[in-house]
Design a protein around this motif. Sequence first.
Motif, PDB file in Angstrom:
ATOM      1  N   LEU A 256       0.721  -1.257   0.201  1.00  0.00           N
ATOM      2  CA  LEU A 256      -0.033  -0.060   0.001  1.00  0.00           C
ATOM      3  C   LEU A 256       0.731   1.127  -0.138  1.00  0.00           C
ATOM      4  O   LEU A 256       2.077   1.080   0.668  1.00  0.00           O
ATOM      5  CB  LEU A 256      -0.838  -0.010   1.287  1.00  0.00           C
ATOM      6  CG  LEU A 256      -1.983  -0.963   1.335  1.00  0.00           C
ATOM      7  CD1 LEU A 256      -2.766  -1.000   2.640  1.00  0.00           C
ATOM      8  CD2 LEU A 256      -3.100  -1.014   0.211  1.00  0.00           C
ATOM      9  N   VAL A 257       0.523   2.325  -0.681  1.00  0.00           N
ATOM     10  CA  VAL A 257       1.047   3.775  -0.519  1.00  0.00           C
ATOM     11  C   VAL A 257       0.616   4.350   0.867  1.00  0.00           C
ATOM     12  O   VAL A 257      -0.718   4.262   1.059  1.00  0.00           O
ATOM     13  CB  VAL A 257       0.561   4.457  -1.668  1.00  0.00           C
ATOM     14  CG1 VAL A 257       1.022   5.769  -1.779  1.00  0.00           C
ATOM     15  CG2 VAL A 257       1.073   3.707  -2.988  1.00  0.00           C
ATOM     16  N   TYR A 258       1.427   4.943   1.519  1.00  0.00           N
ATOM     17  CA  TYR A 258       0.839   5.626   2.706  1.00  0.00           C
ATOM     18  C   TYR A 258       1.403   7.255   2.791  1.00  0.00           C
ATOM     19  O   TYR A 258       2.205   7.317   1.795  1.00  0.00           O
ATOM     20  CB  TYR A 258       1.486   4.979   4.071  1.00  0.00           C
ATOM     21  CG  TYR A 258       3.137   5.056   4.092  1.00  0.00           C
ATOM     22  CD1 TYR A 258       3.835   5.922   4.754  1.00  0.00           C
ATOM     23  CD2 TYR A 258       3.854   3.840   3.782  1.00  0.00           C
ATOM     24  CE1 TYR A 258       4.995   6.094   4.995  1.00  0.00           C
ATOM     25  CE2 TYR A 258       5.195   3.948   3.729  1.00  0.00           C
ATOM     26  CZ  TYR A 258       5.848   4.929   4.316  1.00  0.00           C
ATOM     27  OH  TYR A 258       7.365   5.199   4.563  1.00  0.00           O
ATOM     28  N   GLY A 259       0.916   7.853   3.456  1.00  0.00           N
ATOM     29  CA  GLY A 259       1.123   9.477   3.543  1.00  0.00           C
ATOM     30  C   GLY A 259       0.278  10.180   4.274  1.00  0.00           C
ATOM     31  O   GLY A 259      -0.587   9.395   5.110  1.00  0.00           O
ATOM     32  N   GLU A 260       0.431  11.396   4.287  1.00  0.00           N
ATOM     33  CA  GLU A 260      -0.420  12.294   5.403  1.00  0.00           C
ATOM     34  C   GLU A 260      -0.846  13.724   4.360  1.00  0.00           C
ATOM     35  O   GLU A 260      -0.301  14.106   3.348  1.00  0.00           O
ATOM     36  CB  GLU A 260       0.497  12.882   6.288  1.00  0.00           C
ATOM     37  CG  GLU A 260       1.149  11.684   7.085  1.00  0.00           C
ATOM     38  CD  GLU A 260       2.114  12.427   8.154  1.00  0.00           C
ATOM     39  OE1 GLU A 260       2.751  11.571   8.803  1.00  0.00           O
ATOM     40  OE2 GLU A 260       2.731  13.603   7.877  1.00  0.00           O
ATOM     41  N   MET A 261      -1.827  14.153   4.852  1.00  0.00           N
ATOM     42  CA  MET A 261      -2.493  15.546   4.309  1.00  0.00           C
ATOM     43  C   MET A 261      -1.827  16.322   5.310  1.00  0.00           C
ATOM     44  O   MET A 261      -2.164  16.350   6.475  1.00  0.00           O
ATOM     45  CB  MET A 261      -4.034  15.380   4.403  1.00  0.00           C
ATOM     46  CG  MET A 261      -4.660  16.463   3.600  1.00  0.00           C
ATOM     47  SD  MET A 261      -4.679  16.616   2.132  1.00  0.00           S
ATOM     48  CE  MET A 261      -5.045  18.075   1.535  1.00  0.00           C
ATOM     49  N   TRP A 262      -1.345  17.352   5.056  1.00  0.00           N
ATOM     50  CA  TRP A 262      -0.950  18.629   5.430  1.00  0.00           C
ATOM     51  C   TRP A 262      -1.783  19.822   5.323  1.00  0.00           C
ATOM     52  O   TRP A 262      -1.585  20.462   4.278  1.00  0.00           O
ATOM     53  CB  TRP A 262       0.447  18.764   5.561  1.00  0.00           C
ATOM     54  CG  TRP A 262       1.536  17.639   5.889  1.00  0.00           C
ATOM     55  CD1 TRP A 262       1.083  16.699   6.297  1.00  0.00           C
ATOM     56  CD2 TRP A 262       2.789  17.896   5.892  1.00  0.00           C
ATOM     57  NE1 TRP A 262       2.184  15.861   6.669  1.00  0.00           N
ATOM     58  CE2 TRP A 262       3.444  16.449   6.138  1.00  0.00           C
ATOM     59  CE3 TRP A 262       3.715  18.702   5.051  1.00  0.00           C
ATOM     60  CZ2 TRP A 262       4.621  16.145   6.191  1.00  0.00           C
ATOM     61  CZ3 TRP A 262       4.962  18.190   4.989  1.00  0.00           C
ATOM     62  CH2 TRP A 262       5.790  16.927   5.557  1.00  0.00           C
ATOM     63  N   ILE A 263      -2.553  20.475   6.424  1.00  0.00           N
ATOM     64  CA  ILE A 263      -3.294  21.511   6.180  1.00  0.00           C
ATOM     65  C   ILE A 263      -2.892  22.615   7.135  1.00  0.00           C
ATOM     66  O   ILE A 263      -2.919  22.331   8.240  1.00  0.00           O
ATOM     67  CB  ILE A 263      -4.504  21.428   6.365  1.00  0.00           C
ATOM     68  CG1 ILE A 263      -5.106  20.220   5.201  1.00  0.00           C
ATOM     69  CG2 ILE A 263      -5.559  22.555   6.079  1.00  0.00           C
ATOM     70  CD1 ILE A 263      -6.467  19.913   5.253  1.00  0.00           C
ATOM     71  N   PRO A 264      -2.254  23.816   6.712  1.00  0.00           N
ATOM     72  CA  PRO A 264      -2.068  24.901   7.779  1.00  0.00           C
ATOM     73  C   PRO A 264      -3.199  25.463   8.473  1.00  0.00           C
ATOM     74  O   PRO A 264      -4.161  25.715   7.660  1.00  0.00           O
ATOM     75  CB  PRO A 264      -0.939  25.994   6.964  1.00  0.00           C
ATOM     76  CG  PRO A 264      -1.744  25.654   5.302  1.00  0.00           C
ATOM     77  CD  PRO A 264      -2.153  24.188   5.410  1.00  0.00           C
ATOM     78  N   VAL A 265      -3.216  25.660   9.645  1.00  0.00           N
ATOM     79  CA  VAL A 265      -4.178  26.353  10.536  1.00  0.00           C
ATOM     80  C   VAL A 265      -3.870  27.226  11.461  1.00  0.00           C
ATOM     81  O   VAL A 265      -2.655  27.301  11.793  1.00  0.00           O
ATOM     82  CB  VAL A 265      -4.986  25.069  11.236  1.00  0.00           C
ATOM     83  CG1 VAL A 265      -5.608  24.142  10.178  1.00  0.00           C
ATOM     84  CG2 VAL A 265      -4.239  24.329  12.304  1.00  0.00           C
ATOM     85  N   VAL A 266      -4.997  28.108  11.746  1.00  0.00           N
ATOM     86  CA  VAL A 266      -4.655  29.154  12.807  1.00  0.00           C
ATOM     87  C   VAL A 266      -5.504  28.879  13.995  1.00  0.00           C
ATOM     88  O   VAL A 266      -6.554  28.207  13.837  1.00  0.00           O
ATOM     89  CB  VAL A 266      -4.814  30.621  12.428  1.00  0.00           C
ATOM     90  CG1 VAL A 266      -3.582  30.837  11.213  1.00  0.00           C
ATOM     91  CG2 VAL A 266      -6.207  30.770  11.840  1.00  0.00           C
ATOM     92  N   ARG A 267      -5.204  29.238  15.257  1.00  0.00           N
ATOM     93  CA  ARG A 267      -5.928  28.997  16.462  1.00  0.00           C
ATOM     94  C   ARG A 267      -7.192  30.068  16.120  1.00  0.00           C
ATOM     95  O   ARG A 267      -7.056  31.228  15.897  1.00  0.00           O
ATOM     96  CB  ARG A 267      -5.136  29.549  17.727  1.00  0.00           C
ATOM     97  CG  ARG A 267      -4.018  28.427  18.013  1.00  0.00           C
ATOM     98  CD  ARG A 267      -4.987  27.371  18.973  1.00  0.00           C
ATOM     99  NE  ARG A 267      -3.967  26.122  18.821  1.00  0.00           N
ATOM    100  CZ  ARG A 267      -4.373  24.741  19.300  1.00  0.00           C
ATOM    101  NH1 ARG A 267      -5.488  24.762  19.817  1.00  0.00           N
ATOM    102  NH2 ARG A 267      -3.404  23.902  19.292  1.00  0.00           N
ATOM    103  N   ASN A 268      -8.222  29.762  16.853  1.00  0.00           N
ATOM    104  CA  ASN A 268      -9.295  30.423  16.696  1.00  0.00           C
ATOM    105  C   ASN A 268      -9.662  31.441  18.048  1.00  0.00           C
ATOM    106  O   ASN A 268      -9.088  31.096  18.911  1.00  0.00           O
ATOM    107  CB  ASN A 268     -10.624  29.385  16.718  1.00  0.00           C
ATOM    108  CG  ASN A 268     -10.888  29.070  15.352  1.00  0.00           C
ATOM    109  OD1 ASN A 268     -10.267  29.115  14.246  1.00  0.00           O
ATOM    110  ND2 ASN A 268     -11.628  27.832  15.418  1.00  0.00           N
TER     111      ASN A 268
END
Length: 159
Positions: free
Chosen positions: A147-159
């Motif tokens: 299987l291919v493995y990996g991650e999703m990276w999404i930049p976020v800010v604190r509310n």
Amino acid sequence: MANYTLEEKDSFTVLGIGTELKSDYTDYVGINKEKADFWQAVNQDGRLDKLKTVATNDYIFVVNEAVNNKMMHYAGVMTEESLPEASRLIQFPKGEYIVVKGEANTDEELSNKLTGIAFGEVLMEVTDVSYVGGPNAAVVMGQQDGLVYGEMWIPVVRN
């Protein structure tokens, strides 16, 4: 609740070869077809292999970014170098990132799966952070047990 972590990341640069997605942002079938056609092209014509030669690691970045009111989609690698074939140096900010891990049968399936979980579940459920735009990426990290493995990276800010 979808499984995710919040991780602090240093800023980094991805060198990308991109295409503008012309489908409406709600047309998932159209967007996925455009992405699939793009990936087939960069794999067949050698542009992805050329990008890999300047990469600082083995990761392949599947980047989505809004640029000048256009939906852009990139194949990229982490590097400080440049290539004539590349269309953009994509700056990812230092800060917190939502990270969603997963695995799938192919790079494309992994990217679609992680994007769906991140944007369809995680961002709908979190209340302490928000995605306010900027580039996001599915990161294809390798293969294990077929299987291919990996991650999703999404930049976020604190509310």
